[in-house]
Enzyme design. Structure first.
Site, mmCIF file in Angstrom:
data_model
loop_
_atom_site.group_PDB
_atom_site.id
_atom_site.type_symbol
_atom_site.label_atom_id
_atom_site.label_comp_id
_atom_site.label_asym_id
_atom_site.label_seq_id
_atom_site.Cartn_x
_atom_site.Cartn_y
_atom_site.Cartn_z
ATOM 1 N N LYS A 70 7.454 10.881 -0.588
ATOM 2 C CA LYS A 70 6.245 10.055 -0.701
ATOM 3 C C LYS A 70 5.331 10.664 -1.749
ATOM 4 C CE LYS A 70 3.354 7.677 2.703
ATOM 5 N NZ LYS A 70 2.658 7.896 3.978
HETATM 6 C C1 E4P Z 1 1.236 4.926 5.251
HETATM 7 O O1 E4P Z 1 2.282 5.417 4.871
HETATM 8 C C2 E4P Z 1 0.058 5.689 5.649
HETATM 9 O O2 E4P Z 1 0.475 6.864 6.312
HETATM 10 C C3 E4P Z 1 -0.832 4.958 6.632
HETATM 11 O O3 E4P Z 1 -0.405 3.650 6.898
HETATM 12 C C4 E4P Z 1 -2.292 5.122 6.402
HETATM 13 O O4 E4P Z 1 -3.013 4.403 7.367
HETATM 14 P P1 E4P Z 1 -4.562 4.639 7.673
HETATM 15 O O5 E4P Z 1 -5.352 3.912 6.636
HETATM 16 O O6 E4P Z 1 -4.758 4.035 9.029
HETATM 17 O O7 E4P Z 1 -4.797 6.115 7.638
#
Ligand code: E4P
Length: 218
Positions: A84
């Site tokens: 990622k």
């Molecule tokens: C996605 O890969 C992220 O980890 C995640 O969806 C972030 O979500 P949040 O905005 O609730 O922190």
């Protein structure tokens, strides 16, 4: 639509996996930080033992060489580790290099359609638009998914739209209707998806009627 769970918690991942419909896992540095005292690589290895689908592990370097170095270590953990990377210029460079080598990349923190176009051109496996965070600042997060879907369809990009920052079952329904390929959801939302008051009251009535008819026969 594939369903990933968005968490660093092994307990939540096991519970989600036991449902039999889990396709993968996403984590991020904030989610891992919530798991006090946990070694990042060990946690990714443990998650990969539970889930066979893609498991996103995020780098913390902000330059391409650093990202590639971290990626080298992460891909050794298990074949389903997905790297990622942040959607910044250095992330794009690293994405192209890794994708050309056949490494799965999830480009995160996508907030506008041209970022999604760029990551598709760089060969990303997943592009992660953050719906909830856009809604939080008064924008229409779902519209971003719609725009990316149109752009990817127009040019036949194979990058999968991974709807992220999902806050409610409604987000999930809307993302599915637009045609997001994947949605990553907090475990709490996954639980909410399975609850409906009419299911609960209907089941209660079925069981009560069954008991009554059996009591009558006895
Ligand atoms: C996605 O890969 C992220 O980890 C995640 O969806 C972030 O979500 P949040 O905005 O609730 O922190």
């Amino acid at each position: 639509m594939k369903i990933f769970v968005d968490t660093g918690s092994l307990e939540e991942i096991k519970k989600a996996n036991d449902l039999g419909v889990l396709d993968g896992v996403t984590t991020n540095p904030s989610l891992i930080a919530k798991e006090k005292g946990v070694d990042f690589h060990t946690r990714i290895a443990d998650i990969c033992k539970i889930v066979k689908g893609p498991v996103s592990a995020e780098v913390v370097s902000t330059n391409a060489p650093g990202m590639l170095k971290e990626a080298e270590e992460l891909i050794k953990i298990a074949p389903n580790v997905t790297i990622k990377l942040p959607t910044i210029a250095e992330g794009l460079k690293a994405c192209k290099i890794l994708s050309d080598r056949g490494v799965k990349v999830n480009m995160t923190l996508v907030f506008q359609p041209l970022q999604a176009l760029m990551v598709a051109k760089a060969g990303a496996t997943f592009a992660s638009p953050f719906l909830g965070r856009l809604d939080d600042i008064g924008h229409d997060g779902m519209n971003l998914i719609r725009e990316i879907r149109t752009i990817y369809n127009n040019y036949g990009y194979k990058t999968q739209i991974l709807a992220a920052s999902i806050r409610s079952p409604l987000h999930l329904v809307q993302a599915a209707m637009i045609g997001a390929d994947v949605a990553t959801v907090p475990y709490k939302v996954l639980e909410e998806v399975l609850h409906h008051p009419l299911t609960d009251s209907g089941l209660k009535t079925f069981l009560e009627d069954w008991e009554k008819s059996h009591a009558a026969k006895a």
